[in-house]
Design an enzyme around this catalytic site. Structure first.
Site, mmCIF file in Angstrom:
data_model
loop_
_atom_site.group_PDB
_atom_site.id
_atom_site.type_symbol
_atom_site.label_atom_id
_atom_site.label_comp_id
_atom_site.label_asym_id
_atom_site.label_seq_id
_atom_site.Cartn_x
_atom_site.Cartn_y
_atom_site.Cartn_z
ATOM 1 N N GLU A 1 -16.903 -56.680 26.938
ATOM 2 C CA GLU A 1 -17.335 -58.008 27.389
ATOM 3 C C GLU A 1 -16.205 -58.739 28.114
ATOM 4 O OE1 GLU A 1 -20.304 -57.814 27.501
ATOM 5 O OE2 GLU A 1 -21.293 -59.051 25.993
ATOM 6 N N THR B 1 -22.121 -63.614 34.652
ATOM 7 C CA THR B 1 -21.674 -64.360 33.468
ATOM 8 C C THR B 1 -20.377 -65.101 33.764
ATOM 9 O OG1 THR B 1 -22.759 -62.792 32.009
ATOM 10 C CG2 THR B 1 -21.047 -64.127 31.023
HETATM 11 N N1 HSE Z 1 -22.408 -66.440 25.266
HETATM 12 C C1 HSE Z 1 -22.276 -65.809 26.537
HETATM 13 C C2 HSE Z 1 -22.442 -66.860 27.624
HETATM 14 C C3 HSE Z 1 -23.343 -64.762 26.662
HETATM 15 O O1 HSE Z 1 -23.415 -67.604 27.548
HETATM 16 O O2 HSE Z 1 -21.599 -66.944 28.516
HETATM 17 C C4 HSE Z 1 -23.352 -64.040 27.976
HETATM 18 O O3 HSE Z 1 -24.430 -63.108 27.955
#
Ligand code: HSE
Length: 313
Positions: free
Chosen positions: A134, A187
């Site tokens: 991630e 993201t």
């Molecule tokens: N919590 C993360 C965001 C998840 O909202 O940036 C990304 O899938």
């Protein structure tokens, strides 16, 4: 360190909905469908190798691939420099969809490899390794996709340092509807636009909702779950990136959904419902809202997966 008893494994790695409205970066849930299929094999060449990626244009260079980076972190901690593993990935979750595409790759790689290592690592350690994927994908090692992808069900990250993840109760009649508009929201971009400071009044409302959502899940109190599905901090900023977001929210609730929000960082939008009929009604509404827009979309109706990454052969 125990010797591997099998040399290859195939796994299904589920899509996930992160944030779940009020739980930015801390709450996530796993879906029964869609999900990626991955094969992890022990090979003669030491280190991590990406053998093939089908269904998406993703790097084959291990250290540029989220699955490769996650597995690399795991093998480093395992400490056998002669060990080599290769990964083949069949992507069924589109990258940039907001339903945990990178998380599925990272989680599938480490959970699959852990089967080959006879369960050497705990689930929490696997989450820690998958978070490295991630970090590569979004610049932030958030765990609200990889934790449910590995542990299944609904998970809460109580703390990042030290990592403390709690698997929450999943009411048996809880269904999820997801619409994935075929536009890409990265993201990293969706994180970039967020404000770094929140007003105290918004924080109070948000943590009230998080606590109540958790209580609602344990009590199987669907009305309380519904009241708690509200995000006053992140959604007002990110929702401008998603066509017809307010319409989806309003009309799905009118059609019987409990409520929902942006799935992860978007562009997908999710709704929770009590029972399959309401989840399918939400899907119909999503279709009615999106059909006239001229934006392609995919809709998924799914139960919450209680198993997370699972072996398929
Ligand atoms: N919590 C993360 C965001 C998840 O909202 O940036 C990304 O899938």
């Amino acid at each position: 360190m125990s010797k591997a008893t099998q040399s290859s494994v195939k796994v299904f790695s589920p899509a996930t909905v992160a944030n779940v409205a009020c739980g930015f970066d801390v709450i996530g849930l796993a879906l029964d469908n869609p999900g990626d299929e991955m094969e992890i094999r022990i090979c003669d060449r030491p280190g991590v190798h990406i053998a093939a990626v089908e269904g998406a244009d993703l790097p084959l260079e291990a250290l540029k691939n989220v699955a490769g980076v996650a597995l690399q972190a795991m093998l480093q901690e395992y400490g056998d420099a002669s060990l080599g593993m290769e990964i083949s990935i069949r992507k069924l979750i589109q990258p940039g969809s907001g339903i945990g595409s990178s998380a599925a790759s990272a989680a599938g790689a480490v959970a699959g490899a852990n089967i080959l290592l006879n369960g050497h690592f705990s689930q929490e350690a696997l989450v820690r390794f998958a978070m490295e994927g991630e970090r590569l994908a979004s610049g932030a090692a958030h765990a609200d996709n990889v934790a449910p992808a590995i542990m299944g069900g609904i998970t809460l990250v109580r703390s990042y340092q030290p990592l403390d993840i709690i698997r929450l109760h999943t009411p048996p009649d809880l269904w999820v509807t997801v619409i994935h508009p075929q536009i890409e929201v990265k993201t990293s971009d969706a994180r970039e636009i967020l404000k770094q400071k929140v007003l105290l009044k918004d924080a109070i409302r948000q943590w009230g909702n998080v606590g109540a959502l958790v209580a609602g899940l344990y009590r199987e109190d669907y009305a309380l779950i519904s009241r708690s599905l509200e995000d006053v901090i992140v959604e007002p900023i990110r929702s401008i990136l998603i066509p017809a977001f307010q319409d989806l929210q309003l009309k799905c609730r009118e059609a019987g959904a409990l409520g929902g929000g942006i799935s992860g960082s978007g562009p997908s939008v999710f709704m929770l419902s009590k029972g399959e009929a309401n989840a399918r009604a939400a899907a119909d509404v999503m279709e009615q809202v999106y059909a006239p827009l001229g934006v392609d979309y995919k809709i998924y109706v799914s139960k919450i997966s209680t198993s997370g990454v699972r072996q398929i052969s």
